[in-house]
Every structure is written in structure tokens, then in C-alpha cells.
Design an enzyme around this catalytic site. Structure first.
Site, mmCIF file in Angstrom:
data_model
loop_
_atom_site.group_PDB
_atom_site.id
_atom_site.type_symbol
_atom_site.label_atom_id
_atom_site.label_comp_id
_atom_site.label_asym_id
_atom_site.label_seq_id
_atom_site.Cartn_x
_atom_site.Cartn_y
_atom_site.Cartn_z
ATOM 1 N N ARG A 210 9.565 -54.551 64.334
ATOM 2 C CA ARG A 210 10.139 -55.016 63.751
ATOM 3 C C ARG A 210 10.507 -56.320 62.816
ATOM 4 O O ARG A 210 10.930 -56.360 61.868
ATOM 5 C CB ARG A 210 10.881 -55.920 65.197
ATOM 6 N N GLY B 76 9.362 -66.707 51.571
ATOM 7 C CA GLY B 76 8.921 -68.035 51.135
ATOM 8 C C GLY B 76 9.876 -69.170 51.192
ATOM 9 O O GLY B 76 10.073 -69.766 49.747
ATOM 10 N N SER C 126 11.841 -76.145 60.781
ATOM 11 C CA SER C 126 13.180 -76.101 61.261
ATOM 12 C C SER C 126 14.095 -77.410 59.394
ATOM 13 O O SER C 126 15.729 -76.448 59.964
ATOM 14 C CB SER C 126 13.868 -77.228 61.819
ATOM 15 N N TRP D 40 2.796 -69.818 57.354
ATOM 16 C CA TRP D 40 3.635 -68.884 58.382
ATOM 17 C C TRP D 40 4.085 -67.571 57.477
ATOM 18 O O TRP D 40 5.648 -67.600 58.069
ATOM 19 C CB TRP D 40 4.070 -69.514 59.187
ATOM 20 N N GLU E 177 12.929 -67.907 62.607
ATOM 21 C CA GLU E 177 14.254 -67.852 61.923
ATOM 22 C C GLU E 177 15.238 -68.174 62.844
ATOM 23 O O GLU E 177 16.003 -68.408 63.491
ATOM 24 C CB GLU E 177 15.373 -66.026 62.676
HETATM 25 P P1 FAD Z 1 9.200 -77.458 63.364
HETATM 26 O O1 FAD Z 1 10.481 -77.027 62.618
HETATM 27 O O2 FAD Z 1 7.967 -78.048 63.175
HETATM 28 O O3 FAD Z 1 9.873 -77.431 65.339
HETATM 29 C C1 FAD Z 1 8.727 -77.981 65.987
HETATM 30 C C2 FAD Z 1 9.183 -78.299 67.463
HETATM 31 O O4 FAD Z 1 10.555 -79.609 67.014
HETATM 32 C C3 FAD Z 1 10.673 -77.249 67.632
HETATM 33 O O5 FAD Z 1 10.374 -76.930 69.357
HETATM 34 C C4 FAD Z 1 12.268 -77.444 66.931
HETATM 35 O O6 FAD Z 1 12.988 -76.456 67.648
HETATM 36 C C5 FAD Z 1 11.955 -78.935 67.027
HETATM 37 N N1 FAD Z 1 13.200 -78.912 66.405
HETATM 38 C C6 FAD Z 1 13.072 -79.443 65.182
HETATM 39 N N2 FAD Z 1 14.473 -79.964 64.560
HETATM 40 C C7 FAD Z 1 14.228 -80.541 65.704
HETATM 41 C C8 FAD Z 1 15.875 -81.354 66.173
HETATM 42 N N3 FAD Z 1 16.580 -81.472 65.026
HETATM 43 N N4 FAD Z 1 15.681 -82.539 67.176
HETATM 44 C C9 FAD Z 1 15.183 -81.844 68.372
HETATM 45 N N5 FAD Z 1 14.557 -80.869 68.176
HETATM 46 C C10 FAD Z 1 13.967 -80.369 66.875
HETATM 47 N N6 FAD Z 1 8.882 -68.937 57.723
HETATM 48 C C11 FAD Z 1 9.874 -68.355 56.204
HETATM 49 O O7 FAD Z 1 9.717 -68.401 55.406
HETATM 50 N N7 FAD Z 1 9.171 -66.489 56.442
HETATM 51 C C12 FAD Z 1 8.525 -65.599 56.836
HETATM 52 O O8 FAD Z 1 8.225 -64.897 56.577
HETATM 53 C C13 FAD Z 1 8.091 -66.421 58.102
HETATM 54 N N8 FAD Z 1 7.295 -65.946 58.970
HETATM 55 C C14 FAD Z 1 6.928 -66.348 60.412
HETATM 56 C C15 FAD Z 1 6.196 -65.332 61.220
HETATM 57 C C16 FAD Z 1 5.690 -66.476 62.004
HETATM 58 C C17 FAD Z 1 4.619 -65.438 63.064
HETATM 59 C C18 FAD Z 1 6.090 -67.291 62.462
HETATM 60 C C19 FAD Z 1 5.881 -68.371 63.622
HETATM 61 C C20 FAD Z 1 6.481 -68.687 61.802
HETATM 62 C C21 FAD Z 1 7.054 -67.656 60.915
HETATM 63 N N9 FAD Z 1 8.394 -68.549 59.675
HETATM 64 C C22 FAD Z 1 8.391 -67.566 58.329
HETATM 65 C C23 FAD Z 1 8.042 -70.220 60.011
HETATM 66 C C24 FAD Z 1 9.420 -70.090 61.036
HETATM 67 O O9 FAD Z 1 10.541 -69.778 60.629
HETATM 68 C C25 FAD Z 1 9.282 -71.400 60.961
HETATM 69 O O10 FAD Z 1 7.962 -71.200 62.219
HETATM 70 C C26 FAD Z 1 10.397 -72.310 62.447
HETATM 71 O O11 FAD Z 1 11.302 -72.139 61.088
HETATM 72 C C27 FAD Z 1 9.999 -72.993 62.773
HETATM 73 O O12 FAD Z 1 9.098 -74.250 61.671
HETATM 74 P P2 FAD Z 1 8.412 -75.334 62.425
HETATM 75 O O13 FAD Z 1 7.180 -74.435 62.754
HETATM 76 O O14 FAD Z 1 7.828 -76.429 61.056
HETATM 77 O O15 FAD Z 1 8.661 -76.022 63.180
#
Ligand code: FAD
Length: 391
Positions: free
Chosen positions: A93, A133, A141, A165, A370
Site C-alpha cells: 500500500r 522527498g 513532524s 526516510w 504521514e
Molecule cells: P519526529 O518529528 O522527530 O517525532 C518524534 C516524536 O516526537 C514523535 O512521537 C512525534 O509524534 C513527537 N512530536 C513531534 N512534534 C511534537 C509536538 N509538537 N508535540 C509533541 N510531540 C511531538 N517522508 C517523506 O518525506 N517521504 C517518504 O516517502 C517517507 N516514507 C517513510 C517511510 C517509512 C518506513 C518511515 C518510517 C518514514 C517515512 N517518511 C517519509 C518520514 C515520516 O514522514 C517521518 O518519519 C514522520 O513525519 C515523523 O518524523 P520523525 O521520524 O522525524 O519524528
């Protein structure tokens, strides 16, 4: 015995055409994915180049888009297809979401006529693969903090930065890359089409994943990547560009995650009816039945919500907050169901002989990408109180 769909009579809420599309996708996954998925998950591989043209032939790539070789089907049909794809594996998916809802949607919504004609028909057919990207090592986030930049050099654009990612990043033919540009001293996010092989554009597959193993994830590096003026998506100015694409992909997840949960529940009910403990089937114990009943309720409620939201989308009335509510509910309940199912399978539940822990592990990613569950709670919190708590 009733299925959850029969218990909630959800089939009465969809048309014959929608049922046919759903059943076609289900038959495809039975034939082309289910027999091999445990091995692909175990080896951390997925034959994207082989499967993508077959998905294209079925019409699920860019399924909800109009023209340019896309099927132009309503949101409900797309959602039901996502549910079947993810019932096989979230990686499958994800491939369809990234291709259709992210990369193709970005070009379809914000591209020039020339860009659309050049890329979309081959992408819809699965001959050309796209990636999206947005995320960076330090900004997931909060994508508005991105450090990737594009500057003008004569008519050209020169891009520098890195993305992390990125699903299908290392095999895509075309990357939609979001970068900041300077407009009169202010940063503005713009989208760029970066073909694979452009000098300075390199990718590296990310390994050692314990989730979405049957999906390719990569890091993108852009070092003085020179692109012609025509590489920019003319219609996207600001973060609302990528965010509107994410909203499309999130919609697919509302249905998709429940497909994974449905598959877990199906496998678990089957198992509980044949596994005997203390001289009778596991299914005949009240504790097991309480778990199954609660999971069936959450799955059925989630599916009803998904259908309600897809009808709103078909009428053009779905709001981003409603998408957040659906994504949060489906992913959170799906992962809870997958984990609860695992307990019923006991030790067998930790193997790839059953789909349950594979789905649970995949759903860790689905809960995070997402927009994380917490980010969607914050979206709803803001909508309910008027107070933004993101910072
Ligand atoms: P962070 O932003 O560092 O968050 C870490 C934690 O902090 C989380 O629990 C979050 O909920 C929490 N947090 C963040 N902000 C706040 C807040 N204001 N208050 C309280 N808590 C908060 N991205 C792309 O662009 N394109 C892709 O094709 C894509 N594919 C992916 C495929 C996989 C398998 C994975 C795992 C990720 C992919 N991503 C992709 C990235 C994905 O969108 C990000 O991992 C996601 O947005 C979260 O960002 P982060 O991992 O940096 O976590």
C-alpha cells in the site's frame, strides 16, 4: 460464523462497481503478493519493478486522479483498494500511496501541462517510479524547518540538502523534492522534479529496518544539483503544496491500516478455532471471545468511519481535520488489534508463518509516517480548542 463486514453490513454501503474494484485488488494480492510476502519481509526486499506495472495495469496508480492515463475513480473505490493492498502488506500500500497520492498528485496538482504529459501516463502505468522527498534527518513532524535549499543561477536552479526516510527513493526515476527558495529575503517552499542520474543527486538505501521491510526506504543527497527552470512545479508555493499531497496519502491510510487489522483478526479467529489449550479450542474461552469481540467492534467502527469520510471526500466536503481524525483512529486501533491478535497466537504469533507480527511491525511505520499519531492529536486539539499546541 460472521465476518466483521457481515456483522456491520458494510457491503450494503458500497456500490457494485466499488465491490468489483475491491475484489479485483483482493484477487491480485492473493495471487501475486500473499504467497511471497513472508519471504520478502524476511529478506527485506520487494520486486517493485515487477509489481508496479501490474498495479498500473489494474489502474490503482494515481487511481483517484483525472486524465493523463489515470483511472479517475471516486475516493471510496481508492480507499477500498488501499484496504485490500494493505491487508496483504503495508509495504504494498505504501508503494501505491507514494506513487499515486504523493508523487503523481504533486505533479497533477502543481505541475505544468508539459510536466504532466511527460511524467503522469508512464507513472500511472507503473513504468516510471516516483518518490516524494519532504522529510529530512532533523525535520520530520516539522517539515517547515527543512534545510534543503534551491537557489537561482541564471535560468537554472541549484539544489543542496538531504532527505531521509524516502520510500522508493533509491529506485525512483523521478524524485519530487521540496526545498526552500529565497523570495525577497523570505523563505518559500517549492517543489522540484529531480530525475534519477542528475549529477550531484545520489541515494542510499536504508537498511536494518524492523518495520515495512517489504518496502524500499532511502536517503537522498543533493550536492549542487543543477536543474533547468522547467524543473520547478509552477503551482506549488509554500508548505501547503506538500501538505495537500500528504492529506491525499493519509486518506488512503484511513482504509489501508484497517486492512492490515482485518487480516490479523481473520488469521487469529482461524487460529483460535483450531488451537486447543486445556482440552478445548482457544476460541471457546470467554477471555478469547472478549478480545475478539472488542477487536471486531473497533474494526467495524473504523470501517464505518472510513466509509463516511470517503463519501464526504467524494462530495468534495472532507476537511484536513477529518482526515487527521480518520488517520489517527485507523492507525491507532489497527496497531492495537495487531498486538492483541499476537497474544492469542502465543509463540506462533512471533513468526512469519502468520501475518500478525509482520502487520504489527509495519503499522509502527504507518502510525509514524504521514503525520505521527501525536501530530494528529495536536491537529484535533487545535480544532477543538482553537489553541495551537505544536510549539
Ligand atoms: P519526529 O518529528 O522527530 O517525532 C518524534 C516524536 O516526537 C514523535 O512521537 C512525534 O509524534 C513527537 N512530536 C513531534 N512534534 C511534537 C509536538 N509538537 N508535540 C509533541 N510531540 C511531538 N517522508 C517523506 O518525506 N517521504 C517518504 O516517502 C517517507 N516514507 C517513510 C517511510 C517509512 C518506513 C518511515 C518510517 C518514514 C517515512 N517518511 C517519509 C518520514 C515520516 O514522514 C517521518 O518519519 C514522520 O513525519 C515523523 O518524523 P520523525 O521520524 O522525524 O519524528
Amino acid at each position: 460464523m460472521l465476518t466483521v463486514a457481515e456483522l456491520f453490513a458494510t457491503d450494503t454501503l458500497i456500490t457494485a462497481e466499488e465491490r468489483e474494484i475491491r475484489d479485483t485488488v483482493a484477487a491480485f494480492t492473493d495471487r501475486r503478493i500473499r504467497p511471497y510476502i513472508a519471504e520478502w519481509f524476511e529478506t527485506g526486499s520487494f520486486p517493485v519493478r515487477e509489481i508496479a506495472p501490474e498495479l498500473g495495469k489494474m489502474g490503482v496508480l494515481g487511481m483517484h486522479l483525472e486524465g493523463y492515463g489515470c483511472a479517475g475513480l471516486p475516493a471510496t473505490a481508492y480507499g477500498l483498494a488501499c484496504q485490500e493492498l494493505e491487508a496483504a502488506d503495508s509495504g504494498l500500500r505504501s508503494l501505491v500511496s507514494v506513487q499515486g497520492s504523493l508523487a503523481m498528485t504533486a505533479i497533477h496538482k502543481y505541475g505544468s501541462e508539459e510536466q504532466k504529459n511527460h511524467w503522469l501516463p508512464d507513472m500511472a502505468a507503473g513504468r516510471t517510479l516516483g518518490c516524494f522527498g519532504l522529510t529530512e534527518p532533523d525535520f520530520g513532524s516539522d517539515p517547515g524547518g527543512m534545510r534543503t535549499r534551491a537557489r537561482r543561477d541564471g535560468d537554472d536552479w541549484v539544489l543542496n540538502g538531504s532527505k531521509m526516510w524516502i520510500t522508493n527513493g533509491s529506485i525512483a526515476d523521478i524524485a519530487v523534492v521540496w526545498a526552500k527558495v529565497d523570495v525577497n529575503g523570505k523563505d518559500l517552499v517549492r517543489g522540484f522534479l529531480v530525475p534519477a542520474g542528475t549529477p550531484g543527486f545520489t541515494t542510499r538505501e536504508m537498511t536494518r529496518k524492523l518495520s515495512l521491510r517489504a518496502s524500499i526506504t532511502a536517503e537522498l543527497t543533493l550536492a549542487d544539483v543543477r536543474l533547468p527552470a522547467s524543473a520547478v512545479l509552477p503551482g506549488a508555493e509554500g508548505l501547503s503544496g506538500p501538505l495537500s499531497c500528504l492529506s491525499e496519502a493519509r486518506f488512503g491510510i484511513i482504509f489501508g491500516a484497517l486492512g492490515a487489522a482485518r487480516d490479523c483478526l481473520r488469521a487469529t479467529i482461524e487460529y483460535s478455532r483450531t488451537r486447543e489449550v486445556f482440552d478445548k479450542p482457544l476460541a471457546a474461552y470467554q477471555l478469547t471471545q472478549a478480545k475478539l469481540a472488542d477487536m471486531a467492534l473497533e474494526l467495524g467502527k473504523g470501517q464505518l468511519l472510513a466509509l463516511h469520510l470517503s463519501r464526504l471526500k467524494d462530495r468534495g466536503e472532507l476537511t484536513p481535520e477529518q482526515v487527521s481524525a480518520g488517520k489517527l483512529n485507523s492507525t491507532r486501533e489497527a496497531i492495537a488489534i495487531a498486538r492483541e491478535c499476537r497474544t492469542i497466537l502465543g509463540a506462533n504469533g512471533i513468526t512469519l508463518d502468520y501475518p500478525v507480527l509482520r502487520h504489527a511491525n509495519n503499522l509502527e511505520s504507518v502510525l509514524t509516517y504521514e503525520g505521527t499519531a501525536e501530530v494528529h492529536q495536536l491537529v484535533l486539539g487545535k480544532a477543538l480548542t482553537g489553541a495551537s499546541a505544536f510549539r
